[in-house]
Design an enzyme around this catalytic site. Sequence first.
Site, PDB file in Angstrom:
ATOM      1  N   HIS A 154      47.228  47.050  40.890  1.00 37.72           N
ATOM      2  CA  HIS A 154      46.123  46.698  41.786  1.00 37.72           C
ATOM      3  C   HIS A 154      45.039  47.777  41.775  1.00 37.72           C
ATOM      4  O   HIS A 154      43.902  47.533  42.190  1.00 37.72           O
ATOM      5  CB  HIS A 154      46.663  46.513  43.215  1.00 37.72           C
ATOM      6  CG  HIS A 154      45.886  45.545  44.044  1.00 37.72           C
ATOM      7  ND1 HIS A 154      44.570  45.219  43.792  1.00 37.72           N
ATOM      8  CD2 HIS A 154      46.235  44.826  45.145  1.00 37.72           C
ATOM      9  CE1 HIS A 154      44.151  44.343  44.697  1.00 37.72           C
ATOM     10  NE2 HIS A 154      45.131  44.087  45.514  1.00 37.72           N
ATOM     11  N   ASP A 377      47.768  27.882  29.869  1.00 38.03           N
ATOM     12  CA  ASP A 377      48.405  27.090  28.806  1.00 38.03           C
ATOM     13  C   ASP A 377      48.396  27.897  27.507  1.00 38.03           C
ATOM     14  O   ASP A 377      47.352  28.092  26.888  1.00 38.03           O
ATOM     15  CB  ASP A 377      47.643  25.772  28.636  1.00 38.03           C
ATOM     16  CG  ASP A 377      48.241  24.880  27.557  1.00 38.03           C
ATOM     17  OD1 ASP A 377      49.233  25.277  26.909  1.00 38.03           O
ATOM     18  OD2 ASP A 377      47.687  23.778  27.344  1.00 38.03           O
TER      19      ASP A 377
END
Length: 438
Positions: A154, A377
């Site tokens: 982060h 994908d």
Amino acid sequence: MRVEIVSRKFITPSSSTTPHLRSCEISALDQLLPPVYVGLTYFYPADENIQGAKHSARGKQLEESLSKILTLYYPVAGRYDEEKLLIDCNDKGVEYLEAEVSGRLSQILNGELQPEQLNQFLPYPVASPTSPLVAVQVSTFECGGLAVGLRISHKICDVATLTSFVNGWATTSRVGIDEVPRPSFALPSLFPTREATQILKATPVKNGARVVTRTFVFSRSAVANLQVIARTRDDDLEGGTGQPSRVQVVTAIVWRALIKVAKLKHGYLRPSALIHGVEMRKRSALPIPQNCFGNMLRVSIARFEADESKMGLPDLVIPVRQAIRDAISDCRNAISYDDLLLGAAGSFREWNEEASGGETDAYTFASWCGFPIYEVDFGWGKPAWVSSPHKPVPVVNLLDTKDGGVEVWMTAEEKDMILFQQDPEIIDLTDSQLKNNV
């Protein structure tokens, strides 16, 4: 179900980072975030066309495409130098683990594992000067299904950057790197680092209490009904006309249940506050480069003043909505990048002060709704399900479901979770079985 790590390596960029890009400074907005790792796990069902040796080819495709995307996102293959406030883009690489699973993906999709058990599908880097900034774990099930778990620091990115990176990797795997939007690394020049910053602090666990994670799914129809019930008379800043967003109404419902849990624990109604992260890229009137790499968020703070007459759903939606509205307004009214930074730093400082108070219960919410987590994908279809990690501190994470609902991943102290799960409204409005998430 057992997950066994069978290989561990580092994937480096397919071409070396040029010397003039070797040092990548972080921004002052990055300075505000703690050095923790955030991540997701993407679950893909077996492809009937992929058998035997093709499984190995699929793994090789993931590795090669990851190596290629690291040439665009070259800082994630480096190491963070905390003293110098920069990323040494030394091409040491991303940690890459492969695992074999003694079980079937259907067991997970049918809700047979608790959220804590799903963490075994994620790598666990520990923040240090030599730690990778990104770690990936690819797990293959007996049925041929696949889990791709990823964690990223982060300190160098928010959810917008995380999803851009993962979708860029998937696009590279599926159709090639030429179709990937190029990231911008301009934020450090817009927000130069400062000597002193206020780092956002996590909500602490009290007295070493055990924390657990559970999921609660608000279906699309349940959320739509709640939006009608919670409709207010005010307009928001993003085209709304009094109807709260999915995130706002689910936040209010969960907040109300948490307020009731606190009342049961303490014997009286207590004041509380909650935060939501507000993504600033599209909210600022200032020029912000598209697909900019790094952190660009602030927090909004909503408060409840312990008034029994203000426990209705619209009553709790209003402060959530107003807090987000105020944060967006601050972003839009900022006349300089310094104004944006000061607003973000001020919101973090305000929350740290709020959360340290003894008589106000503090709740951390993080919404990843609206980000393209279900668009990842790699060439064998979109994920059947995307899961959030179990965390060591109390937090409420909101994710989209595939059908437009909202999935709540709540980490809380175990005693609080038991009370929360017994709330009649939570029971009526949600499905806490993982099999209904997909």
